[in-house]
Motif scaffolding. Structure first.
Motif, short mmCIF file in Angstrom:
data_model
loop_
_atom_site.label_atom_id
_atom_site.label_comp_id
_atom_site.label_asym_id
_atom_site.label_seq_id
_atom_site.Cartn_x
_atom_site.Cartn_y
_atom_site.Cartn_z
N THR A 162 0.84 -1.20 0.00
CA THR A 162 0.00 0.00 0.00
C THR A 162 0.88 1.25 0.00
N ALA A 163 2.16 1.08 -0.27
CA ALA A 163 3.09 2.23 -0.29
C ALA A 163 2.91 3.00 -1.60
N PRO A 164 2.60 4.31 -1.53
CA PRO A 164 2.37 5.07 -2.76
C PRO A 164 3.54 5.00 -3.73
N ALA A 165 4.77 4.94 -3.19
CA ALA A 165 5.94 4.91 -4.08
C ALA A 165 5.94 3.67 -4.97
N ASP A 166 5.45 2.54 -4.43
CA ASP A 166 5.37 1.32 -5.25
C ASP A 166 4.41 1.52 -6.42
N PHE A 167 3.32 2.24 -6.16
CA PHE A 167 2.32 2.47 -7.21
C PHE A 167 2.83 3.49 -8.24
N ASN A 184 -7.54 2.19 -4.07
CA ASN A 184 -8.24 0.90 -3.89
C ASN A 184 -7.51 0.01 -2.88
N ALA A 185 -6.17 -0.04 -3.01
CA ALA A 185 -5.39 -0.92 -2.13
C ALA A 185 -5.33 -0.39 -0.70
N LYS A 186 -5.26 0.93 -0.55
CA LYS A 186 -5.05 1.52 0.77
C LYS A 186 -6.36 1.71 1.55
N ASP A 205 -13.49 -3.85 2.48
CA ASP A 205 -14.51 -4.50 1.66
C ASP A 205 -15.47 -3.50 1.04
N TRP A 206 -14.96 -2.33 0.73
CA TRP A 206 -15.78 -1.32 0.07
C TRP A 206 -15.67 -1.49 -1.44
N PRO A 207 -16.65 -0.98 -2.18
CA PRO A 207 -16.56 -1.07 -3.64
C PRO A 207 -15.29 -0.44 -4.18
N LEU A 208 -14.58 -1.17 -5.02
CA LEU A 208 -13.36 -0.64 -5.62
C LEU A 208 -13.73 0.33 -6.74
N PHE A 209 -12.90 1.33 -6.94
CA PHE A 209 -13.13 2.26 -8.04
C PHE A 209 -12.68 1.63 -9.35
N VAL A 210 -13.53 1.73 -10.36
CA VAL A 210 -13.16 1.24 -11.68
C VAL A 210 -12.75 2.42 -12.55
#
Lengths: 331, 128
Positions: free
Chosen positions: A117-122, B56-58, B64-69
């Motif tokens: 979840t690290a922004p730098a990875d994204f 989405n990941a964070k 378990d919320w709807p992911l943004f498409v």
């Protein structure tokens, strides 16, 4: 040169339902075959052109698309979509008539380390936006004003014909954060850290197989028949200098299509190798395209298009257009 | 940058966006409610690619919320609307939707069966 055009362009990327729920189908409208709206994507457009010789023509470029989520809302970003595309240009010598409908699936794998979840990875990762679709397309192969069409009998490529084909297409758009650098604003002015040249660009790769399922010829000549399998690579970009507060926008795209395998009767209307390029310079007047809310965004500009795109029925294109453009930005 | 785990959701959102916005220091000059994402220095391709994937990941998948498409987030959104959209949701939670989609057969004798028939409720949390 074609002059004095007043195109009405529409850029609709959202609908009312979207504001209420994350799971509503989304509607996108633009003017191109590009999978999604990008800085370089032309909006859907209706163009009226009249030149010095009183010759008037109209052109319509519209691609509407509806996406909906496939699967559980909390587990997937894959979407299904249906899309309708229409290109029509009545300009004698570069006429275009093609319509297509398709349905397919959008999916987007990336190279982000699993669980991160690290922004730098994204920011470092690559993203691959895939559209896999099956569709039907109809186009007219025009015979007007081509060189070498005076002979008797007329060559097949000089005879107007219509073809309907089933088309399987796989389009991939890779993206990485470094492919886009944009300005920031504070109190309406660009920040000191904003770049001298803002840019956004990206490649597109397409594999296709196009099988004629019905065809007719207006007067003599061979009926288009058979399959074409090929690949197309494109690069599109939008560049904007700080000099004019980022109101001057240069857009360009080049697309190279290679037919890897062609049926004998497709050769006349589907070149083995074709290139379509376009470049435009626009100066945005009034409301900015990135401001919130619905707005008509007027701009003044020049656009130049040259080449062929046999998949969308655009052959022998060469146009320079100068004029005012009105783009409607949806809420 | 502070440890993201010690931040509130909104602070973590700003700190994360700061990594993507190269033209403005969002820690020094935090977003104002009326500013759009473009004014913060987030471009359309970055927003629809890396930024949406990170959000989405964070914030979305762990709850378990709807992911943004693709296309859900746009650069002309005001910061106040964007923050609310990212840190809350309007839909029923995915767990509730999943439970509603697969109802278990009711059992008259079992109190567990009654629990299964309880209607799912929408949840909302996050933004301050």
């Amino acid at each position: 040169m074609r002059a004095c055009f007043v195109p009405i362009a529409l850029a609709l990327t959202a609908n009312a339902a979207q504001a209420q729920t994350e799971n509503a189908p989304k509607f996108t409208l633009n003017g191109d075959e590009a999978p999604k709206s990008k800085p370089w994507t032309e909006p859907a457009a209706f163009t009226y052109t009249k030149d010095a010789g009183d010759k008037a023509s109209v052109s319509i470029d519209v691609a509407g698309r509806v996406d909906w989520r496939l699967g559980s809302v909390a587990e997937t970003t894959n979407t299904g979509f249906i899309r309708a595309v229409a290109h029509r240009n009545t300009d004698k010598g570069s006429q275009v008539e093609s319509y297509a409908g398709e349905f397919g699936m959008h999916f987007e794998p990336n190279t982000v380390p699993k669980g991160s979840t690290a922004p730098a990875d994204f920011a470092r990762a690559w993203y691959f936006f895939n559209d896999l679709s099956l569709g039907y397309s109809y186009k007219t192969n025009f015979d007007d004003e081509k060189e070498g069409c005076d002979g008797i009998p007329r060559p097949a490529s000089c005879t107007r014909s219509h073809e309907g084909s089933a088309r399987l297409k796989w389009t991939v758009q890779p993206f990485q954060a470094a492919l886009e650098t944009v300005p920031a604003f504070m109190d309406g002015k660009p920040t000191d850290d904003s770049p001298a040249l803002a840019y956004s660009f990206g490649p597109t790769l397409t594999l296709f197989s196009d099988q004629v399922v019905h065809a007719k010829v207006d007067a003599g000549g061979a009926k288009p028949k058979g399959n074409v399998t090929g690949a197309s690579a494109g690069l599109a970009l939008a560049v904007s200098p700080r000099l004019f507060a980022y109101r001057l926008i240069l857009r360009g795209s080049v697309q190279q299509t290679e037919a890897l395998e062609r049926g004998d009767r497709r050769r006349a209307a589907f070149p083995r190798s074709s290139t379509l390029g376009s470049i435009s310079i626009d100066y945005e007047l009034g409301a900015r395209s990135f401001e919130e809310g619905p707005a008509w965004v007027p701009s003044f500009g020049v656009s130049y298009t040259k080449g062929d795109d046999p998949l969308s029925g655009k052959l022998d294109q060469e146009q320079t257009v100068v004029g005012i453009k009105l783009t409607y930005k949806a809420p | 940058m502070k440890n993201l785990k010690a931040l509130t959701d909104e602070e973590a959102l700003v700190a994360g966006l700061d990594v993507f916005a190269k033209s403005r220091d969002l820690q020094k000059n935090p977003p104002k409610d009326g500013e759009t994402l473009q004014e913060l220095g987030i471009g359309p391709s970055n927003l629809d690619g890396p930024v949406r994937a990170w959000i989405n990941a964070k914030f979305r998948r762990p709850r378990d919320w709807p992911l943004f498409v693709s296309g859900d987030l746009t650069v002309d959104m005001k910061w106040s609307d964007f923050r609310k959209k990212v840190l809350t949701h309007n839909d029923k939670s995915a767990k509730a939707l999943k439970a509603a989609a697969t109802p278990k057969p009711p059992s008259k004798a079992s109190p567990k069966g009654k629990a299964n028939r309880k209607p799912a409720t929408a949840t909302s949390a996050g933004a301050k």
